[in-house]
Scaffold this active site. Structure first.
Site, PDB file in Angstrom:
ATOM      1  N   GLN A   1      31.111 106.180  33.781  1.00  0.00           N
ATOM      2  CA  GLN A   1      31.180 107.522  33.207  1.00  0.00           C
ATOM      3  C   GLN A   1      30.937 108.619  34.236  1.00  0.00           C
ATOM      4  OE1 GLN A   1      32.256 108.203  30.255  1.00  0.00           O
ATOM      5  NE2 GLN A   1      32.202 106.173  29.355  1.00  0.00           N
TER       6      GLN A   1
ATOM      7  N   ASP B   1      26.195 101.894  37.585  1.00  0.00           N
ATOM      8  CA  ASP B   1      27.372 101.789  36.732  1.00  0.00           C
ATOM      9  C   ASP B   1      27.970 103.198  36.688  1.00  0.00           C
ATOM     10  OD1 ASP B   1      29.203 101.799  34.731  1.00  0.00           O
ATOM     11  OD2 ASP B   1      27.858 101.088  33.156  1.00  0.00           O
TER      12      ASP B   1
ATOM     13  N   LYS C   1      39.327 105.318  33.319  1.00  0.00           N
ATOM     14  CA  LYS C   1      38.525 106.473  32.895  1.00  0.00           C
ATOM     15  C   LYS C   1      38.680 107.632  33.887  1.00  0.00           C
ATOM     16  CE  LYS C   1      34.983 103.543  30.850  1.00  0.00           C
ATOM     17  NZ  LYS C   1      35.028 103.528  29.387  1.00  0.00           N
TER      18      LYS C   1
END
Ligand code: PMP
Length: 579
Positions: A371, A368, A394
């Site tokens: 971030q 994932d 993001k």
């Protein structure tokens, strides 16, 4: 006499783009046609929009025979493409066909400019058929050595890619000036102190301009029309796909599928990869610090298939405790799914170590990257990542667009989870066949404008380079950590700054994060409070909520100081009332 590739190249180079696509049609008119009895169903190539029949025969037998191919189609433009393929492959030995860099021919002819991506998939279908015929005609002893050579070449090609380099010096004031939303004065006479980029980053002017450019100048649906708007959209989309592939070190743009976001990508991987593969008792290994987007899908998949969800424990300071990794990974582990960087603790995970361990037991590694991708360089090949998910919003791009990366061989084995237009190669009344990736995972109309603008956002990042952005963010992080520690009753969650990225989550024992958020707002300090979609992690931390400040390229040291001053001010006000 069959035309040669050299003759085709020569002709193409003399023509302007409009005439080049006419020439492709002319090539088609000249190709000999199959008589009706030769158009057999068993020779149909799948994945083509039009009908294509393709056969191969041996011009010279042996362990590594010389092959010739014959093909025909009901579309003249496809017959033009067939002519290029026949010129490229006919007369080669089977081993030479397998090693032949056909994409170099396509690139030199800039075929992607003249044919729609769906037709390009069809072209790939023909190439696959030719390669299958070649592979099947090789004697087994020769086949083994050919396979190794082709693999070596693929690896060498990947490593010879130029590394992206930073070309624009990083100057935070210059960076910040490019973000209109940060340069406005709000009601209290001050600009926003935006410290919530972990939720969504702001967009630089170039990204906003790109969205506007597409909408105002050439918007059309993708992969449908060959009129000039449609062609432009297709080219822009494919250029964006290539930029993303380069950004994450993918071997080919076909490994990048446009999806709505990280959540969608992770669900597609969880359900698609597990389908037909997970057996009762199989194991999925995740971590307790996963965002719900990389937690709940695996929990669901485990329930559905009777699989067991296991967790890599955390150390006291919020890093992965890998001391028992060898016991946690077993023959039954099929999937290891971890965050690249925790959205609460900021912890950066040792991806290469995890991929080596996962691969050693035959599991795939899902990362994932929601971030990590915006804050530190990712190289899916060097890091051994099998699947990667991240969101455009993001990484300075628009909402509604994200990326599902998968290694080519895995994506082509993975079951799609969304069905409809564009993702099929052939629909029959009782069953359907899927298009090759990435189209297989892009059912329906894409968020076209957003996907193109994501390419611009990636360009924006690449002009500075993630290394420079990361170094800047780490300075902010260190300053924040030092300053926050001087505040009474303060707990900062997660490891020391060298093990984490641009996130700091904290809580004071005497002030609730909700109250803090209300007072922050008065100073235009925009942070996030709550469980940040990580309830199991907050259960472990023993708190229901934390305050999170997250940094991006445009944040300044002055803003970190405003954050700290606002905490002190809030303490004063709140504690005055409670005492
Ligand atoms: N994973 C992590 C680590 C995240 O921080 C987020 C967003 N907060 C997601 C996944 C989900 O991203 P999206 O909401 O864009 O799908």
């Amino acid at each position: 006499m069959q035309i040669t590739t050299e003759e085709i190249f020569e002709e193409f180079e003399q023509l302007d783009p409009r005439d080049q696509s006419q020439y492709l049609l002319e090539l088609g008119y000249d190709l000999p046609r199959f008589p009706p009895e030769a158009k057999r169903d068993c020779d149909l190539v799948h994945g083509c929009q039009s009908q294509v029949w393709l056969t191969g025969s041996m011009a010279e037998s042996g362990d590594d025979p010389v092959l010739t191919f014959q093909a025909d189609s009901d579309a003249e433009i496809v017959r033009g493409l067939i002519t290029i393929l026949l010129a490229s492959y006919s007369g080669l030995r089977a081993s030479e066909i397998l090693a032949f860099p056909i994409t170099d021919v396509f690139d030199r002819l800039r075929l992607k400019q003249y044919i729609s991506p769906q037709r390009h998939n069809g072209l790939q279908g023909m190439v696959d058929r030719i390669r299958t015929i070649a592979a099947e005609s090789l004697a087994p002893s020769v086949a083994a050595t050919v396979k190794t050579k082709v693999q070596d070449r693929a690896t060498a090609d990947h490593h010879s890619k130029p590394a992206s380099t930073s070309i624009r010096p990083f100057d935070v004031d210059e960076v910040r000036r490019q973000f209109p939303v940060l340069n406005q004065i709000l009601a209290n006479g001050r600009p926003p102190v935006y410290l919530d980029s972990g939720a969504s980053a702001q967009k630089p002017q170039v990204v906003i301009d790109k969205e506007r450019e597409v909408e105002e100048q050439y918007f059309a649906n993708a992969y449908r029309g060959r009129y000039s708007f449609g062609a432009r959209i297709d080219d822009e989309l494919e250029a964006a796909r290539q930029k993303i592939a380069d950004f994450i070190g993918a071997s080919a743009s076909e490994e990048v599928a446009f999806v709505p976001g990280a959540t969608a990508a992770l669900n597609m991987i969880a359900f698609g990869w597990s389908s037909g593969r997970l057996q009762p008792g199989d194991e999925i290994l995740i971590t307790p610090m996963e965002h719900h987007a990389n937690f709940v899908p695996w929990q669901q998949v485990a329930h559905i298939h009777g699989a067991i969800l296991k967790f890599i424990p955390l150390t006291e300071d919020g890093r992965l405790d890998l001391t028992s990794l060898d016991q946690l990974l077993t023959r039954r582990t099929k999937i290891v799914a971890v965050t690249g960087m925790s959205n609460v603790l900021g912890t950066v995970t040792p991806i290469r170590q995890l991929s080596d361990a996962a691969h050693a037991v035959g599991a795939v590694l899902v990362v994932d990257g929601a971030q990590s991708v915006p804050h530190m360089p990712t190289d899916v090949v060097a890091d051994g990542i099998d699947f990667l998910a991240f969101s455009g919003h993001k990484v300075y791009g628009p909402t509604g667009i994200g990326v599902l990366y998968g290694r080519q061989s895995l994506l082509s084995e993975m079951q799609p989870m969304m069905f409809g237009g564009h993702m099929i190669s052939r629909v029959y009344s009782d069953h359907s066949e899927w298009a090759p990736p990435p189209a297989r995972f892009e059912a329906g109309t894409l968020p076209i404008v957003q996907a193109i603008a994501l390419g611009t956002a990636i360009d924006w990042v690449q002009q500075y380079g993630l290394a420079a952005i990361h170094a800047h963010e780490q300075r902010l992080l260190e300053l924040a950590a030092t300053e926050l520690q001087s505040i009474p009753n303060m707990t900062i969650y997660g490891p020391s700054t060298e093990h984490k990225g641009a996130i700091v989550s904290f809580r004071m024992s005497d002030i609730h994060p909700e109250d803090l958020a209300a007072l922050f707002d008065l100073n235009n300090v925009f942070t996030r409070h709550g469980h940040h979609c990580t309830m199991p992690l907050h259960d472990l931390l023993g708190v229901s909520a934390t305050t999170r400040a997250s940094f991006a390229a445009y944040n300044t040291e002055a803003e970190v100081r405003i954050l700290v001053d606002s905490i002190r001010e809030a303490r004063e006000r709140l504690l005055r009332h409670s005492s």
